[in-house]
Write a protein that holds these residues in place. Structure first.
Motif, PDB file in Angstrom:
ATOM      1  N   ASP A 135       0.835  -1.202   0.000  1.00 30.31           N
ATOM      2  CA  ASP A 135       0.000   0.000   0.000  1.00 30.31           C
ATOM      3  C   ASP A 135       0.871   1.255   0.000  1.00 30.31           C
ATOM      4  O   ASP A 135       0.581   2.230  -0.703  1.00 30.31           O
ATOM      5  N   VAL A 136       1.946   1.239   0.808  1.00 32.16           N
ATOM      6  CA  VAL A 136       2.862   2.382   0.828  1.00 32.16           C
ATOM      7  C   VAL A 136       3.500   2.559  -0.552  1.00 32.16           C
ATOM      8  O   VAL A 136       3.611   3.679  -1.069  1.00 32.16           O
ATOM      9  N   MET A 137       3.901   1.453  -1.157  1.00 33.74           N
ATOM     10  CA  MET A 137       4.525   1.514  -2.485  1.00 33.74           C
ATOM     11  C   MET A 137       3.546   2.091  -3.510  1.00 33.74           C
ATOM     12  O   MET A 137       3.915   2.926  -4.351  1.00 33.74           O
ATOM     13  N   ARG A 138       2.297   1.691  -3.435  1.00 35.26           N
ATOM     14  CA  ARG A 138       1.297   2.212  -4.362  1.00 35.26           C
ATOM     15  C   ARG A 138       1.084   3.715  -4.143  1.00 35.26           C
ATOM     16  O   ARG A 138       0.980   4.487  -5.101  1.00 35.26           O
ATOM     17  N   LEU A 139       1.050   4.137  -2.873  1.00 36.44           N
ATOM     18  CA  LEU A 139       0.862   5.547  -2.565  1.00 36.44           C
ATOM     19  C   LEU A 139       2.056   6.377  -3.024  1.00 36.44           C
ATOM     20  O   LEU A 139       1.899   7.483  -3.552  1.00 36.44           O
ATOM     21  N   LEU A 140       3.265   5.849  -2.840  1.00 35.52           N
ATOM     22  CA  LEU A 140       4.458   6.546  -3.313  1.00 35.52           C
ATOM     23  C   LEU A 140       4.426   6.677  -4.837  1.00 35.52           C
ATOM     24  O   LEU A 140       4.821   7.703  -5.403  1.00 35.52           O
ATOM     25  N   GLY A 141       3.969   5.612  -5.503  1.00 40.10           N
ATOM     26  CA  GLY A 141       3.881   5.663  -6.955  1.00 40.10           C
ATOM     27  C   GLY A 141       2.934   6.750  -7.443  1.00 40.10           C
ATOM     28  O   GLY A 141       3.191   7.410  -8.452  1.00 40.10           O
ATOM     29  N   ARG A 142       1.839   6.961  -6.710  1.00 44.21           N
ATOM     30  CA  ARG A 142       0.874   7.989  -7.098  1.00 44.21           C
ATOM     31  C   ARG A 142       1.424   9.401  -6.889  1.00 44.21           C
ATOM     32  O   ARG A 142       1.040  10.335  -7.580  1.00 44.21           O
ATOM     33  N   ILE A 179       7.591   6.639 -13.914  1.00 42.20           N
ATOM     34  CA  ILE A 179       7.689   5.229 -13.532  1.00 42.20           C
ATOM     35  C   ILE A 179       8.336   4.455 -14.672  1.00 42.20           C
ATOM     36  O   ILE A 179       7.909   4.535 -15.826  1.00 42.20           O
ATOM     37  N   HIS A 180       9.385   3.700 -14.336  1.00 41.66           N
ATOM     38  CA  HIS A 180      10.175   3.015 -15.354  1.00 41.66           C
ATOM     39  C   HIS A 180      10.461   1.582 -14.911  1.00 41.66           C
ATOM     40  O   HIS A 180      10.451   1.257 -13.718  1.00 41.66           O
TER      41      HIS A 180
END
Length: 868
Positions: A135-142, A179-180
């Motif tokens: 969830d943290v990773m998804r939020l950082l991605g956003r 994002i790469h």
């Protein structure tokens, strides 16, 4: 357990391009203060960690924060973020240690990264990540573009099956310039020979045996045997065989601890052999980082652990359990303790620690991990009376429900019910029936769900009235609401609210109020939205009611597509998505995305609609309702574009919906079937497609749905009967007033539907307008139908519209081919692309062949290079 980047050492062959790419990304971050997220993928042992370590060691402009995910059967919540927090300290460490939710941990991490820039954040082995870390990773991605950091996540792409949680997160991270992806391939035969040359081994055989895997090659060469082992395990054991007896004993102790063993812990596990640590480090069996040691790779640790004798292994885990129960600093890590308790076979410790670890995981929103911890406790509960296992089953069912594991949730809830029945605990039995009813309804077993809901009420009414009965009333009201029996749903909703207020139970109060608000919403009461907003604030301000707040967000938008009242509902979409994403409430996030897909389709944003629908479909945790809507939308847009792959999603949607009796499931699937039949020229199939949902819509007085379904019946040549009380739009369209219908559709922003209204006209000018709109939307089947009608009327100069071969891209690729090519460039195989786009692999094969031909290239790599 904090980790640091290892110093520069060894040779990195065939990685110069990847190192250059990482340096380029870091230069961008340093120069712009905008972030980049790089996903580094590859098989186990291919050198992901070596690449990242070398890159970090070679730069001196940014600090490095490293967090690693542990290979525990049930990982510790926020494991990698805990590592980073321990290094960073300050408010981030305080936030994580206090057991904050993922969105709070992510916010604290963002603030830390903004306070000291630039930074490199490494998240290692995210294929092992717990739900909260993902969830943290998804939020950082956003939020990555606003974060002055280079975030690198490594993972094994060969271990991600269709249901893996990381696959879902990665699917949501695709797209965007920030994002790469970096894909690491095994070494070539030439590089393998280069490494083998000093050791005088057969380079060809080495390459054949190892497949060019750098870790495997390294273990073979370090073992120094003439015979090249056939497996990684054999190579590792051949290498450890060269150690002294005491050093091997020490290595076994380290192998008992996943990831790394702190030095103080190693002292407790192997006090008599700790003096052989230098030998293990010198020969490269172990590596050190700060105050801990570990194997160079998890494959090596597993090889040694599996070769350790069972009694020795159990003893090591008992020692680890004792030592980790009283760490020299900080609080005991419950997930680690539960792991060692299970490996030691300590029944009492597992039954004490696993439920506690589950509760802590739930606090972080790691519901999948919580469910796994309850399953761990159940494996050791044979010696207990039925009451404790019943409690574990009940809690596991709820954790599985929140994490979208509906079949497991149902099995666990049924087990809990049987336990409580055997114990003759009637109140708990009734509460289990209520929970079972909810799960049955989610899975589309609506008749069984209604029966269980009524049995729960009947049983609990025979017991002293309390919270359980109030929730049972709420649940029955909710079941009836979903069946759109608004009159009876109101009766039970009011009864629920009255009892909830009497027993002062906040959850059942919010639940009952939400049901009554939605009833008002479906009855078009003017203050329904205002009341839902009020009760949303109440839910958000009450501890433990996050799930109910998520459901209210869904209620605020879910029914809007029927009346096309998107201007109102859209106010709640982004806040709802953010709220549910931050709290791991994917069960409600999927509903919100399903709404978004329907809205975008209706407003002519078909590509956006497909992306939203596919993100729901591809997530194995999606509930059937959101899945039905998304499948219907995906299939319908394909049908509108003339894509023959429309049948599979539409038929799957209908198969999921047809036996449920719920209009919200039947309506979207039936509409898709009806329109697809019309576009195909199969108008004789339309009456059957709409018959069942139309009957329900008329009976339940769901007038918008009844109007649309009746319109399709009329369009197929059936009777033009306007349902009593139908909205003006449907009365005009069914009644033949195509001008009024088209005007209303245009005012609503639904251009395709406005053209459909014009297409029903017996007027050459109206048909011409419809044709031009269909051509603009590239709705080829509808355009062909209208063009044929115009020609039949004798119209001349009927425009043919743009052909697919004249699309506005250099290679004249179709939209679908562009979509496939982008995924080819991302490194996906044809099978992976097929899963992503909900196509057959054979269809993707055809698309790829056509792409190569149009681009004039012979390989996928050349095609990917062109799109880049």
């Amino acid at each position: 357990m904090a980790r640091s980047v290892i110093p520069r050492s060894g040779r990195l062959l065939e990685r110069s391009d990847q190192l250059a790419a990482l340096r380029e990304h870091l230069d961008f971050v340093v120069g712009s203060a905008h972030g980049r997220l790089v996903l580094v993928a590859g098989e186990a042992g291919v050198g992901k960690t070596s690449l990242v370590n070398r890159f970090a060691a070679d730069q001196d402009v940014a600090r490095v924060l490293l967090g690693a995910c542990d290979p525990l059967f049930t990982p510790r919540p926020l494991g990698a973020i805990l590592d980073i927090a321990e290094t960073a300290g300050g408010e981030l460490e305080a936030a994580v240690q206090l057991g904050r939710m993922p969105h709070e941990a992510a916010a604290a991490l963002v603030e830390e990264l903004k306070s000291r820039r630039p930074s490199i954040v490494v998240l290692e082995d995210v294929h092992w990540a717990d739900e909260a870390t993902l969830d943290v990773m998804r939020l950082l991605g956003r939020r990555i573009e606003s974060i002055p950091a280079l975030i690198i996540a490594t993972y094994r792409d060969d271990e991600l099956d269709r249901t893996h949680p990381l696959r879902v997160v990665l699917g949501g991270l695709l797209g965007g310039e920030a994002i790469h992806r970096l894909k690491l391939a095994p070494l070539s035969a030439i590089s393998t020979a280069t490494l083998a040359q000093p050791y005088r081994v057969d380079a060809e055989q080495l390459y054949h045996r190892t497949g060019g895997n750098p870790f495997f090659i390294g273990e073979v060469l370090a073992a120094g045997d003439e015979e090249i082992p056939s497996t990684v395990r054999d190579a590792v054991l051949a290498r450890t065989a060269r150690l002294s007896d005491k050093a091997r004993t020490l290595a076994e102790a380290v192998a008992a601890v996943p990831s790394q063993a702190e030095l103080w812990l190693l002292q407790a596990l192997a006090p008599d052999t700790i003096d052989r640590l230098e030998e293990c480090l010198a020969v490269g069996i172990l590596t050190s980082s700060q105050a801990a040691v570990g194997f160079r790779h998890e494959l090596a640790r597993l090889a040694v652990a599996e070769s350790t004798s069972p009694d020795r292994k159990a003893g090591l885990h008992r020692a680890a359990l004792a030592a980790l129960s009283n760490p020299p600093s900080g609080s005991p890590d419950l997930a680690r303790l539960a792991h060692h308790a299970e490996e030691a076979g300590d029944v009492e410790a597992v039954l004490r620690l696993a439920p506690a670890a589950a509760e802590r995981a739930s606090l972080f929103g790691s519901y999948r991990e919580a469910a796994a911890q309850y399953a761990r406790a159940l494996r050791f509960s044979q010696s207990l009376s039925r009451e404790r296992p019943a409690e574990f089953y009940d809690r596991r069912a709820y954790a599985c429900y929140l994490s979208g594991q509906f079949d497991l949730a149902l099995d666990s809830q049924q087990e809990a019910l049987e336990c409580y029945r055997g114990l003759k605990q009637r109140t708990r039995e009734g509460d289990c029936l209520r929970s079972l009813s909810r799960l049955l309804r989610y899975l589309g077993r609506t008749r069984e769900a209604n029966q269980a809901a009524r049995e729960a009420v009947e049983l609990l009414e025979s017991q002293p009235a309390g919270r359980e009965l109030a929730l049972a009333y709420c649940n029955l009201s909710h079941q009836l609401l979903n069946a759109e029996d608004l009159e009876e749903a109101t009766v039970w909703g009011r009864r629920a609210l009255e009892l909830a207020q009497q027993v002062h139970d906040q959850e059942s109060i919010v639940y009952a109020l939400t049901n009554l608000d939605v009833i008002d919403l479906l009855g078009y009461k003017p203050d329904a939205y205002e009341k839902l907003e009020e009760h949303l604030r109440l839910a958000q301000g009450t501890a433990g009611l996050d799930e109910h707040a998520g459901r209210i967000y869904v209620a605020l938008i879910w029914w809007a597509p029927r009346s096309k009242s998107y201007a109102i509902a859209d106010r709640y979409l982004e806040p709802g998505l953010e709220y549910c994403s931050e709290r791991g409430l994917d069960i409600w996030r999927h509903y919100l995305l399903g709404y978004k897909a329907r809205r975008d389709m209706d407003l002519g944003r078909w590509d956006d609609a497909i992306r939203a629908a596919e993100s729901v479909i591809q997530d194995p945790r999606t509930s059937p309702v959101a899945r039905i809507v998304s499948l219907s939308i995906l299939g319908l847009i394909r049908a509108r574009r003339g894509d023959p792959a429309y049948r599979e999603p539409i038929e799957e949607a209908w198969a999921l919906a047809k036996t449920t009796g719920e209009l919200q499931r039947l309506e979207p699937a039936a509409m898709a079937r009806a329109e697809a039949a019309w576009l195909d020229g199969r108008t004789e199939d339309i009456p059957e497609a709409v018959a069942v949902p139309l009957e329900i819509a008329l009976r339940r007085r769901s007038l918008w749905a009844a109007g649309e379904l009746a319109c399709w019946r009329a369009r197929a040549g059936g009777e033009r009967v306007v349902p009593d009380g139908a909205p003006e739009l449907w009365a005009a369209q069914i009644g033949g007033d195509w001008q009024a219908a088209s005007r209303i559709w245009t005012e609503l922003g639904c251009s395709y539907e406005a053209a459909m209204a014009l297409a029903d006209a017996d007027d050459e000018e109206a048909l011409g307008l419809a044709l031009r709109e269909f051509q603009r939307l590239e709705a080829r089947p509808a355009a062909a139908i209208v063009a044929r009608r115009l020609r039949e009327r004798g119209a001349r100069g009927v425009p043919r519209g743009p052909r697919p071969s004249t699309r506005q891209n250099i290679a004249q690729l179709t939209d679908r081919e562009v979509e496939v090519l982008k995924l080819v460039a991302d490194g996906l195989s044809n099978a992976e692309i097929a899963r992503r786009l909900f196509l057959s692999t054979k269809t993707v094969d055809h698309h790829v062949s056509a792409i190569l031909q149009k681009l004039g290239v012979s390989t996928r790599g050349q095609a990917a290079a062109q799109i880049r």
